[in-house]
Every structure is written in structure tokens, then in C-alpha cells.
Design an enzyme around this catalytic site. Structure first.
Site, PDB file in Angstrom:
ATOM      1  N   GLY A 136      10.853  -7.209  28.899  1.00  0.00           N
ATOM      2  CA  GLY A 136       9.796  -7.078  29.801  1.00  0.00           C
ATOM      3  C   GLY A 136       8.489  -6.431  29.474  1.00  0.00           C
ATOM      4  N   GLY A 137       7.818  -5.822  30.092  1.00  0.00           N
ATOM      5  CA  GLY A 137       6.502  -5.244  29.600  1.00  0.00           C
ATOM      6  C   GLY A 137       6.412  -4.248  28.970  1.00  0.00           C
ATOM      7  N   GLY A 187     -18.869 -25.150   9.257  1.00  0.00           N
ATOM      8  CA  GLY A 187     -18.463 -23.944  10.084  1.00  0.00           C
ATOM      9  C   GLY A 187     -17.580 -23.006   9.145  1.00  0.00           C
ATOM     10  N   ALA A 188     -16.869 -23.435   8.509  1.00  0.00           N
ATOM     11  CA  ALA A 188     -15.834 -22.600   7.761  1.00  0.00           C
ATOM     12  C   ALA A 188     -16.759 -21.996   6.604  1.00  0.00           C
ATOM     13  CB  ALA A 188     -14.616 -23.422   7.152  1.00  0.00           C
TER      14      ALA A 188
HETATM   15  C1  HXC Z   1      18.880   1.465  32.996  1.00  0.00           C
HETATM   16  C2  HXC Z   1      19.672   0.367  31.499  1.00  0.00           C
HETATM   17  C3  HXC Z   1      18.682  -0.271  30.938  1.00  0.00           C
HETATM   18  C4  HXC Z   1      17.581  -0.047  32.035  1.00  0.00           C
HETATM   19  C5  HXC Z   1      20.314  -0.821  29.554  1.00  0.00           C
HETATM   20  N1  HXC Z   1      20.729   0.362  30.147  1.00  0.00           N
HETATM   21  N2  HXC Z   1      18.920  -1.245  29.980  1.00  0.00           N
HETATM   22  N3  HXC Z   1      19.913   1.551  32.210  1.00  0.00           N
HETATM   23  N4  HXC Z   1      17.811   0.906  32.743  1.00  0.00           N
HETATM   24  N5  HXC Z   1      16.543  -0.984  31.882  1.00  0.00           N
HETATM   25  C6  HXC Z   1      22.072   0.743  30.117  1.00  0.00           C
HETATM   26  C7  HXC Z   1      23.019  -0.064  30.313  1.00  0.00           C
HETATM   27  O1  HXC Z   1      23.493   0.044  31.837  1.00  0.00           O
HETATM   28  C8  HXC Z   1      24.424   0.622  29.517  1.00  0.00           C
HETATM   29  O2  HXC Z   1      24.641   2.102  30.269  1.00  0.00           O
HETATM   30  C9  HXC Z   1      23.268   1.118  28.149  1.00  0.00           C
HETATM   31  O3  HXC Z   1      22.202   1.212  28.697  1.00  0.00           O
HETATM   32  C10 HXC Z   1      23.977  -0.092  27.261  1.00  0.00           C
HETATM   33  O4  HXC Z   1      23.471  -1.249  27.683  1.00  0.00           O
HETATM   34  P1  HXC Z   1      24.498  -2.492  27.550  1.00  0.00           P
HETATM   35  O5  HXC Z   1      24.033  -3.511  28.410  1.00  0.00           O
HETATM   36  O6  HXC Z   1      25.894  -2.098  27.585  1.00  0.00           O
HETATM   37  O7  HXC Z   1      24.068  -2.819  26.007  1.00  0.00           O
HETATM   38  P2  HXC Z   1      23.830  -4.324  25.256  1.00  0.00           P
HETATM   39  O8  HXC Z   1      24.897  -5.188  25.611  1.00  0.00           O
HETATM   40  O9  HXC Z   1      23.617  -4.130  23.958  1.00  0.00           O
HETATM   41  O10 HXC Z   1      22.525  -5.141  25.860  1.00  0.00           O
HETATM   42  C11 HXC Z   1      21.259  -4.293  25.947  1.00  0.00           C
HETATM   43  C12 HXC Z   1      20.232  -5.172  26.949  1.00  0.00           C
HETATM   44  C13 HXC Z   1      20.896  -5.004  28.301  1.00  0.00           C
HETATM   45  C14 HXC Z   1      20.043  -6.522  26.405  1.00  0.00           C
HETATM   46  C15 HXC Z   1      18.833  -4.324  26.561  1.00  0.00           C
HETATM   47  O11 HXC Z   1      21.187  -3.648  28.615  1.00  0.00           O
HETATM   48  C16 HXC Z   1      19.840  -5.613  29.040  1.00  0.00           C
HETATM   49  O12 HXC Z   1      19.375  -6.775  29.315  1.00  0.00           O
HETATM   50  N6  HXC Z   1      19.163  -4.560  30.019  1.00  0.00           N
HETATM   51  C17 HXC Z   1      18.139  -4.635  31.087  1.00  0.00           C
HETATM   52  C18 HXC Z   1      16.866  -5.116  30.442  1.00  0.00           C
HETATM   53  C19 HXC Z   1      15.851  -5.213  31.123  1.00  0.00           C
HETATM   54  O13 HXC Z   1      15.822  -6.328  32.108  1.00  0.00           O
HETATM   55  N7  HXC Z   1      15.008  -4.230  31.541  1.00  0.00           N
HETATM   56  C20 HXC Z   1      13.924  -4.062  32.268  1.00  0.00           C
HETATM   57  C21 HXC Z   1      12.763  -4.970  31.784  1.00  0.00           C
HETATM   58  S1  HXC Z   1      11.538  -5.137  32.911  1.00  0.00           S
HETATM   59  P3  HXC Z   1      26.352   2.399  29.992  1.00  0.00           P
HETATM   60  O14 HXC Z   1      26.443   3.681  30.936  1.00  0.00           O
HETATM   61  O15 HXC Z   1      27.183   1.427  30.402  1.00  0.00           O
HETATM   62  O16 HXC Z   1      26.511   2.676  28.327  1.00  0.00           O
HETATM   63  C22 HXC Z   1      10.589  -3.912  32.192  1.00  0.00           C
HETATM   64  C23 HXC Z   1       9.229  -3.612  32.685  1.00  0.00           C
HETATM   65  C24 HXC Z   1       8.403  -2.925  32.173  1.00  0.00           C
HETATM   66  O17 HXC Z   1      10.874  -3.277  31.167  1.00  0.00           O
HETATM   67  C25 HXC Z   1       6.988  -3.096  32.808  1.00  0.00           C
HETATM   68  C26 HXC Z   1       6.039  -2.336  31.848  1.00  0.00           C
HETATM   69  C27 HXC Z   1       4.591  -2.918  32.369  1.00  0.00           C
END
Ligand code: HXC
Length: 513
Positions: free
Chosen positions: A168-169, A403-404
């Protein structure tokens, strides 16, 4: 009484240092990844790390969200080869290293320290992105980090190690840093993941294909370095730091060298092929002229038609920008312009002299380049050279057309010393292209056009495609013997060491982004 307090501290310390708990630490290890603290221990000098904000916890009002001391990242300071650095390392064992309000605050605090002290900040990313349960406060937390990245930019070096997910971001903070090292098959960076890609575009793509180290090192240019594993990643960061100063007010360290600054290399006399259209490897020239052949290439796999990287000459750190005739004949295109312009701006911001080696037939033609903005992107290279006030030494090795010629550190872009080899061909167009324009009518009416063209091209090359017209006009300062390239560049760098040049005051320029 005191004993009890000490016991409590020891117990809190132990609890904080176990992150998300033994089970999650084992899960992290089973994926072949080190923990946040193990990474810091590996990168910093032994025993030098001092952890800050170890007992911070989130303050979300979601009662289901477990609390862990330290929250989603480990932060603090220490040294690398004796040099001060500040560091943050996302802890994947704590809620997937997700970023909530308090994690962002501790990271921002660390960055503030680094800016005030004037030393590099290193971020190790292994994070699920914005913490979903903390909603807008985690988004706001990223805003805070982006602001700090911007404040730090051009003031202290910012380095990112991508050793896990970065979704994401969250990707934008690394993108705002100066260098990104990604570990192959572990670091993954993407704005939208494979599921969203499938949903929106019906495209099947794996995490690795979409945002793995190789994709970002070769295609997007997000990754400057690709590392085989975490150990290699930290070695690369250490090496990178060795070339750059602590901050924009300092000069890079001069390192004593056993490589004679007056060393000549007769091999360079014949390194260019007789046929100017045949390839050769520019990196051989670079390795021949720098101290001990030690060239630390940046963006090695991206836009290979231009080569950029750090080295030392006579012990001084330099940034090299060189056309690479092995790819696209060394022509400039969109990606190479972006790559070189950003590198030049880094060197200029951090007082690293620029050495440019030129052999390019020009800007790459075609609708692909034009429609994707070669005018816009190509202008960045000109802008970056003009803007740079560090010592700039240019040497034209072979072709420098159109130009280069101008773009590659020419005199009027304010290069200080411009050398050329006797082989240099400096002209508005290459001989073949030039004669088809200036002799169009004559060629149209000639029965044996191929032979005439060859003859005219030779005449053009003899007359214009050499360095002496440029030397007569003073846009080349010295035509040098190729074997003397190293000593001549070192002498120029030594002479320019105390160079002072300034530009008119402005809030900031408006480089064509
Ligand atoms: C809260 C989260 C989390 C999140 C993971 N966890 N991402 N908790 N918020 N964003 C937690 C899971 O619930 C899990 O908790 C533990 O972390 C490990 O995650 P797993 O999924 O079991 O691990 P894995 O299989 O290795 O997968 C990792 C991952 C996946 C690919 C990162 O967790 C995932 O897709 N997470 C979401 C990614 C995402 O969409 N993030 C938001 C992006 S938007 P437990 O308790 O079970 O151990 C964003 C906006 C930012 O970031 C904007 C800025 C401008």
C-alpha cells in the site's frame, strides 16, 4: 525495594525484547527471516545499539487489539564501523509489523534525532502496512513519516532495507529515501497486491512477479540494489555508507589508498574497437581508472545503457556517470535519464564530486520514447547537471552527438574540467545521419548512393567527428592520452577540491517531474 524495581525493569525488558512472543519469533525464523532486533544487531557494531521507546504501546481504543511493548518497530541508535547512525526496524512479530499511531511517532522521533545530529537514518521494512484496527491514525502516521522523509532529504542520507512485505502507501516512505536495498525472494513492495490486481484487472500475478526484488531492480527502478540474503543486504549498506558523508554539511572521508594516483593504463589505448559501431564494456574503463578497480555500482540492473555508482580516485569519493555502449549503444532514454539525474542530485546534495564518461550516439528515437515523455524525463538530466555545484569532471571517450553531448556533463552545463580522448567524436549528428540531411539532394541524384554515402560519411568523420574543433573552441579543455585518464582525472579532482560555486536563492527549482 531497589531490587524489586530492578527486577521489574528486567522483566519489562525481557517482555519487550520478545516482541510478539516466542511463537511468532519462530514463525519469522521458519520463513527464513531474522527478527527486527537480530537485524539491527547484525548491521550495527557489536554492543553499540541503544534502543529507544522500548515500552511504548498502542493507544487504540479497540479492546481486541493486543498490546506489545515497543509496538510495531524497534528504534534507536548505534554505530556502523564507528560511525553514528539512527535506525528503525519493523517488527513483523508484533501485529505483522503494521504501523499504528505510536509506531509512527517513535519512527518520526528517531528521524528527528538523525536530522538534528546530522547522521544517516536506516529503515528496515518488514510490515503489513497501515494497522487496520487503528484506522485513520495509522494513515496519519504515514503522513508524519513522509513529512520527515522530506525534511531529511538532501540533509542526511536515508537508506531502506526491504526485507519483507511493504504494501500500500507504505511503499512511499522507502521511495522517498535515497537508496533501497531489496532482499531477493523476501522483500516485496507494491501499492496494490495480487488479489486486487486479479479483482480489478483479471490478471494473475504472484507477489514476487509483481513487487519482488528482481522486478523492482530491473523494471521499476525502485530498488537500487538486490541482495541475495539479509547478510548480503547489510554488507551492501555498510559498503554504501563508506562512500558517503554523514550529512550535507560534511565532505566524504578521504581514504588512504595504495593505488598510485599517477598509475597509467596502456590497455586503454586500444580498448575502443576500430569500428565505432562495435560494442565494448564501459565498466572496463571505469575499473581501470578508479582506486583498486573498486566500483560500487548503483542500479546495476536498471536502465543498463547508463552506468552509475560510487568509487574513489586518489582516495576521494566520487560518483561516476557513464554511458554503456553494450546496451542500446549507450543511447539516452527515459529510464537512463531518470536514473542518472537522481544519482547526480544525490551526489550534489552530499558533496560527492561527479565524474562523467561519455560515449553516446544520442537520445533514443521512436514513438515509444516520445509518447512516454523523453522530452520531460530527458530534461531532468540537463537540470541535474546544471544544478550541481560539486566538482564536475567530464571525459568524452567516444561518441558525443547532439543533445546527448550537451546532457552528459558538457561545458555549458557548468562542468569544470572537460577532457576528451583523441577518439572522441563530437558533432550535432552522427556522420551517417548528418550527411543524409546536408547532402540529401546530391544523394538523391547519385546512381551509386551507397558508395557516395560511405565516402561522404568518412569525409564528415574526418572533418567534424574529432575532439579538436571542440578543443579549438574551448569546450574541451584538454585532449588526453587514454592511458593517462586516471592521473588526469585525479589531478582535476585535487585541483577542484576547494571549489565554491553558488546558485541564485530560490525556494526550490521546478525540475520537470
Ligand atoms: C493489522 C496486520 C496487518 C495490518 C498483517 N497483520 N497486516 N494487522 N494491520 N495491516 C497481522 C495479521 O493479522 C497477523 O496477525 C500477523 O500480522 C501476520 O500476518 P499474516 O497474514 O499471518 O502473515 P503473512 O501470511 O506472512 O502475510 C503477510 C502480509 C499479509 C502479506 C503482509 O498479512 C497482508 O496482506 N496484510 C495486509 C496488507 C495490507 O493490505 N495492508 C494495508 C495496506 S494499505 P496474527 O495475530 O494472526 O499473528 C496501507 C495504506 C497506507 O498500508 C497509506 C499510506 C499513505
Amino acid at each position: 525495594m531497589h531490587e524489586e524495581k530492578i527486577k521489574r525493569l528486567a522483566s519489562m525488558k525481557k517482555s519487550a525484547e520478545s516482541g510478539g512472543g516466542q511463537e511468532r519469533i519462530e514463525a519469522q525464523h521458519s520463513k527464513g527471516k531474522l527478527t527486527a532486533r537480530e537485524r539491527i544487531a547484525l548491521l550495527l557494531d557489536e554492543g553499540s545499539f541503544v534502543e529507544l521507546d522500548k515500552y511504548i504501546t498502542h493507544r487504540s481504543d479497540d479492546p481486541t487489539l493486543p498490546k506489545f511493548y515497543g509496538d510495531g518497530a524497534v528504534t534507536g541508535f548505534g554505530t556502523i564501523n564507528g560511525r553514528q547512525v539512527f535506525i528503525f526496524s519493523f517488527d513483523f512479530t508484533v501485529l505483522g509489523g503494521s504501523l499504528g499511531e505510536m509506531t509512527s511517532k517513535k519512527i518520526a522521533k528517531t528521524m528527528d534525532h538523525a536530522i538534528k545530529v546530522g547522521c544517516p537514518i536506516i529503515g528496515i521494512i518488514d510490515s503489513g502496512g497501515a494497522r487496520i484496527q487503528e484506522g485513520v491514525m495509522s494513515l496519519d502516521g504515514y503522513g508524519e513519516i513522509f513529512f520527515h522523509n522530506t525534511m531529511a532529504s538532501g540533509v542526511i542520507p536515508q537508506i531502506t532495507a526491504s526485507i519483507g512485505p511493504c504494501a500500500g502507501g507504505a511503499v512511499y516512505s522507502p521511495a522517498m529515501t535515497d537508496f533501497v536495498v531489496m532482499v531477493e525472494n523476501v522483500g516485496q513492495m507494491f501499492v496494490t497486491g495480487p488479489e486486487v490486481v486479479k479483482e480489478v484487472l483479471s490478471q494473475e500475478v504472484s507477489f514476487e512477479e509483481l513487487g519482488g526484488a528482481r522486478a523492482h531492480a530491473t523494471k521499476s527502478g525502485v530498488a537500487h540494489f538486490i541482495a541475495n540474503n539479509e547478510y548480503d543486504c547489510f554488507d551492501k549498506i555498510k559498503k554504501l555508507l563508506s562512500f558517503i558523508p554523514h550529512n550535507n554539511a560534511e565532505e566524504p572521508a578521504i581514504v588512504e589508498t595504495n593505488d598510485d594516483p599517477n598509475r597509467i593504463d596502456p590497455k586503454l589505448i586500444n580498448i575502443l574497437p576500430e569500428n565505432p559501431y562495435q560494442q565494448y564494456d564501459m565498466k572496463e574503463i571505469i575499473k581501470s581508472i578508479v582506486d583498486n578497480g573498486d566500483f560500487f555500482e548503483v542500479h546495476e540492473l536498471f536502465a543498463e545503457n547508463i552506468v552509475v555508482g560510487f568509487a574513489r580516485m586518489g582516495g576521494r569519493s566520487i560518483g561516476i556517470i557513464a554511458n554503456q555502449p553494450m546496451y542500446l549503444a549507450g543511447a539516452l532514454d527515459i529510464n537512463s535519464s531518470n536514473k542518472a539525474a537522481r544519482f547526480i542530485r544525490f551526489c550534489d546534495a552530499f558533496n560527492i564530486s561527479i565524474v562523467t564518461l561519455v560515449d553516446t550516439p544520442g537520445y533514443l528515437p521512436g514513438t515509444d520514447q516520445e509518447h512516454n515523455g523523453i522530452i520531460r524525463h530527458g530534461s531532468k538530466l540537463l537540470f541535474a547537471y546544471c544544478e550541481a555545484t560539486v566538482p564536475k569532471v567530464t571525459c568524452i571517450i567516444g561518441k558525443a552527438y547532439g543533445g546527448a553531448y550537451i546532457a552528459m556533463g558538457s561545458k555549458n552545463l557548468r562542468a569544470d574540467i572537460n577532457y576528451a580522448w583523441p577518439n572522441a567524436e563530437i558533432a550535432v549528428l552522427g556522420p551517417e545521419a548528418a550527411i543524409t540531411i546536408i547532402h540529401r539532394r546530391e544523394l538523391k541524384n547519385t546512381p551509386n548512393a551507397v558508395d557516395t554515402k560511405k565516402k561522404l560519411a568518412k569525409e564528415f568523420r574526418d572533418k567534424f567527428a574529432n575532439p579538436y574543433i571542440a578543443a579549438e573552441k574551448g569546450v574541451i579543455d584538454v585532449v588526453i592520452d587514454p592511458m593517462e585518464t586516471r592521473p588526469m582525472i585525479i589531478q582535476a579532482l585535487n585541483a577542484l577540491a576547494n571549489k565554491k560555486e553558488s546558485r541564485p536563492w530560490k525556494k526550490h527549482g521546478n525540475i520537470n517531474l
